[in-house]
Design an enzyme around this catalytic site. Structure first.
Site, mmCIF file in Angstrom:
data_model
loop_
_atom_site.group_PDB
_atom_site.id
_atom_site.type_symbol
_atom_site.label_atom_id
_atom_site.label_comp_id
_atom_site.label_asym_id
_atom_site.label_seq_id
_atom_site.Cartn_x
_atom_site.Cartn_y
_atom_site.Cartn_z
ATOM 1 C CG ASN A 159 -7.483 -2.601 -5.786
ATOM 2 O OD1 ASN A 159 -6.501 -3.344 -5.718
ATOM 3 N ND2 ASN A 159 -7.727 -1.699 -4.832
ATOM 4 N NE ARG A 182 -2.714 -1.474 4.673
ATOM 5 C CZ ARG A 182 -3.950 -1.600 4.225
ATOM 6 N NH1 ARG A 182 -4.701 -2.581 4.656
ATOM 7 N NH2 ARG A 182 -4.446 -0.736 3.360
ATOM 8 C CG ASP A 197 -2.099 0.926 1.047
ATOM 9 O OD1 ASP A 197 -2.385 1.325 -0.097
ATOM 10 O OD2 ASP A 197 -2.736 1.264 2.058
ATOM 11 N N GLY A 198 0.265 2.345 -0.494
ATOM 12 C CA GLY A 198 0.913 3.658 -0.417
ATOM 13 C C GLY A 198 1.524 4.138 -1.725
ATOM 14 C CG HIS A 234 0.054 2.115 -9.311
ATOM 15 N ND1 HIS A 234 -0.182 1.677 -8.031
ATOM 16 C CD2 HIS A 234 -1.061 2.812 -9.669
ATOM 17 C CE1 HIS A 234 -1.385 2.089 -7.633
ATOM 18 N NE2 HIS A 234 -1.931 2.775 -8.605
ATOM 19 N NE ARG A 246 -1.658 6.516 1.243
ATOM 20 C CZ ARG A 246 -1.592 5.648 2.246
ATOM 21 N NH1 ARG A 246 -1.379 6.069 3.478
ATOM 22 N NH2 ARG A 246 -1.754 4.359 2.024
ATOM 23 C CD1 TRP A 247 7.289 6.672 -2.290
ATOM 24 C CD2 TRP A 247 6.894 7.005 -4.476
ATOM 25 N NE1 TRP A 247 8.496 6.745 -2.931
ATOM 26 C CE2 TRP A 247 8.291 6.950 -4.273
ATOM 27 C CE3 TRP A 247 6.414 7.208 -5.773
ATOM 28 C CZ2 TRP A 247 9.206 7.082 -5.305
ATOM 29 C CZ3 TRP A 247 7.338 7.348 -6.812
ATOM 30 C CH2 TRP A 247 8.708 7.284 -6.568
ATOM 31 C CD GLU A 288 4.278 -13.050 15.392
ATOM 32 O OE1 GLU A 288 4.303 -11.855 15.753
ATOM 33 O OE2 GLU A 288 3.882 -13.982 16.117
HETATM 34 C C1 FPP Z 1 -1.874 0.187 -3.345
HETATM 35 O O1 FPP Z 1 -1.441 1.524 -3.439
HETATM 36 C C2 FPP Z 1 -1.426 -0.581 -4.453
HETATM 37 C C3 FPP Z 1 -2.232 -1.167 -5.404
HETATM 38 C C4 FPP Z 1 -3.683 -1.050 -5.422
HETATM 39 C C5 FPP Z 1 -1.687 -1.937 -6.503
HETATM 40 C C6 FPP Z 1 -0.437 -2.692 -6.241
HETATM 41 C C7 FPP Z 1 0.364 -2.634 -7.471
HETATM 42 C C8 FPP Z 1 1.708 -2.536 -7.518
HETATM 43 C C9 FPP Z 1 2.581 -2.595 -6.335
HETATM 44 C C10 FPP Z 1 2.415 -2.311 -8.794
HETATM 45 C C11 FPP Z 1 2.400 -3.372 -9.766
HETATM 46 C C12 FPP Z 1 2.445 -4.751 -9.295
HETATM 47 C C13 FPP Z 1 2.901 -5.753 -10.039
HETATM 48 C C14 FPP Z 1 2.826 -7.138 -9.566
HETATM 49 C C15 FPP Z 1 3.476 -5.479 -11.342
HETATM 50 P P1 FPP Z 1 -2.529 2.656 -3.480
HETATM 51 O O2 FPP Z 1 -2.735 3.055 -4.888
HETATM 52 O O3 FPP Z 1 -3.769 2.221 -2.774
HETATM 53 O O4 FPP Z 1 -1.820 3.787 -2.684
HETATM 54 P P2 FPP Z 1 -2.518 4.907 -1.785
HETATM 55 O O5 FPP Z 1 -3.098 4.201 -0.602
HETATM 56 O O6 FPP Z 1 -1.391 5.788 -1.437
HETATM 57 O O7 FPP Z 1 -3.560 5.563 -2.631
#
Ligand code: FPP
Length: 244
Positions: free
Chosen positions: A72, A192, A24-25, A41, A28-29, A211
């Site tokens: 999502n 997480r 997650d994040g 992403h 925001r990153w 854990e």
């Molecule tokens: C959460 O961050 C992340 C996701 C919904 C998608 C996860 C995808 C990746 C890590 C990249 C691609 C993965 C692969 C396997 C190629 P968020 O968008 O919810 O962040 P936020 O909470 O800051 O809005």
């Protein structure tokens, strides 16, 4: 001053067999850097690569990554389309690395909904890596923990209705065996990133005794050193599984 993460992993016999991660994040990153969310992403995909390679190098048995949840789909279409494109690109670009590192690839979730193009790339990586004996990399895609339990319950209910399973043969072992990947050991360590302290419908059945490690940093900042820090914290925990 920020604490420097431990740079070394713990001894091999102290490592978790199965690490599961809620990545997650990303958004925001990116926003914190004045970038569009999708850049988060993209950098998140680099973390996926580094963490996967490190788990393989350390000999961790299984790594499950929550890459797309069943919730999502509520995101804007443009972001969903980007994530699907990124996933396809990742599958194509990372295939040689997956194979070179003896990683066996698999995926869990209601995969049918992902579309032909993504499914074809997943199937290809799964097939080409099926004899590999190292780390199992499992992507959770269109995955929901409650949905997995429902799907398992339906399988058992069908068997009971068909007369091939007695009602009292519906027990923990039977449900376990009806999950998406019955061979997977339960996660020992659930990470997480992103600072939130919740499970968000991830692996609900399987994390009963996992854990938890909940770093404040966003997933794109979670790289090898941060993984080592999590593994060292895990190694220092005393697990009692309800006993004394
Ligand atoms: C959460 O961050 C992340 C996701 C919904 C998608 C996860 C995808 C990746 C890590 C990249 C691609 C993965 C692969 C396997 C190629 P968020 O968008 O919810 O962040 P936020 O909470 O800051 O809005």
């Amino acid at each position: 001053m920020a604490k420097t993460p431990a740079s070394d992993p713990p001894a091999r016999d102290k490592l978790p067999r199965h690490v599961a991660i809620i990545m997650d994040g990303n958004g925001r990153w990116a926003q914190a850097r004045g970038l569009p969310r999708v850049k988060g992403h993209e950098e998140g995909a680099r973390s996926v690569r580094e963490i996967t390679e490190e788990c393989a190098a350390l000999g961790i048995g299984r790594l499950t990554l929550f890459a797309f949840s069943s919730e999502n789909w509520k995101r804007p279409k443009a972001e969903i389309d980007f994530l699907m494109k990124l996933l396809r690109r990742y599958m194509v670009n990372e295939r040689p690395t997956i194979l070179a590192n003896n990683i066996r690839f698999t995926a869990i979730g209601r995969l049918e909904a992902l579309g032909e193009a993504v499914l074809a790339e997943l199937a290809k990586t799964k097939e080409l890596s099926r004899r590999n004996t190292g780390t199992v990399l499992c992507l959770a895609l269109n995955y929901g923990g409650r949905q997995e339990i429902v799907d398992a319950a339906r399988r058992l209910a069908r068997e009971a209705a068909a007369g091939t399973r007695a009602w009292d043969a519906v027990d923990e072992a039977a449900l376990d065996a009806a999950m998406y990947d019955p061979e997977a050991p339960a996660p020992d360590l659930l990470i997480r990133t992103g600072g939130d302290h919740r499970i968000s419908n991830f692996l609900l059945w399987h994390i009963a005794y996992a854990e938890l490690w909940l770093p404040e940093i966003a997933w794109p900042d979670f790289k090898r050193a941060q993984l080592h820090e999590a593994l060292r914290a895990f190694a220092a925990r005393e697990r009692r599984f309800g006993g004394l």
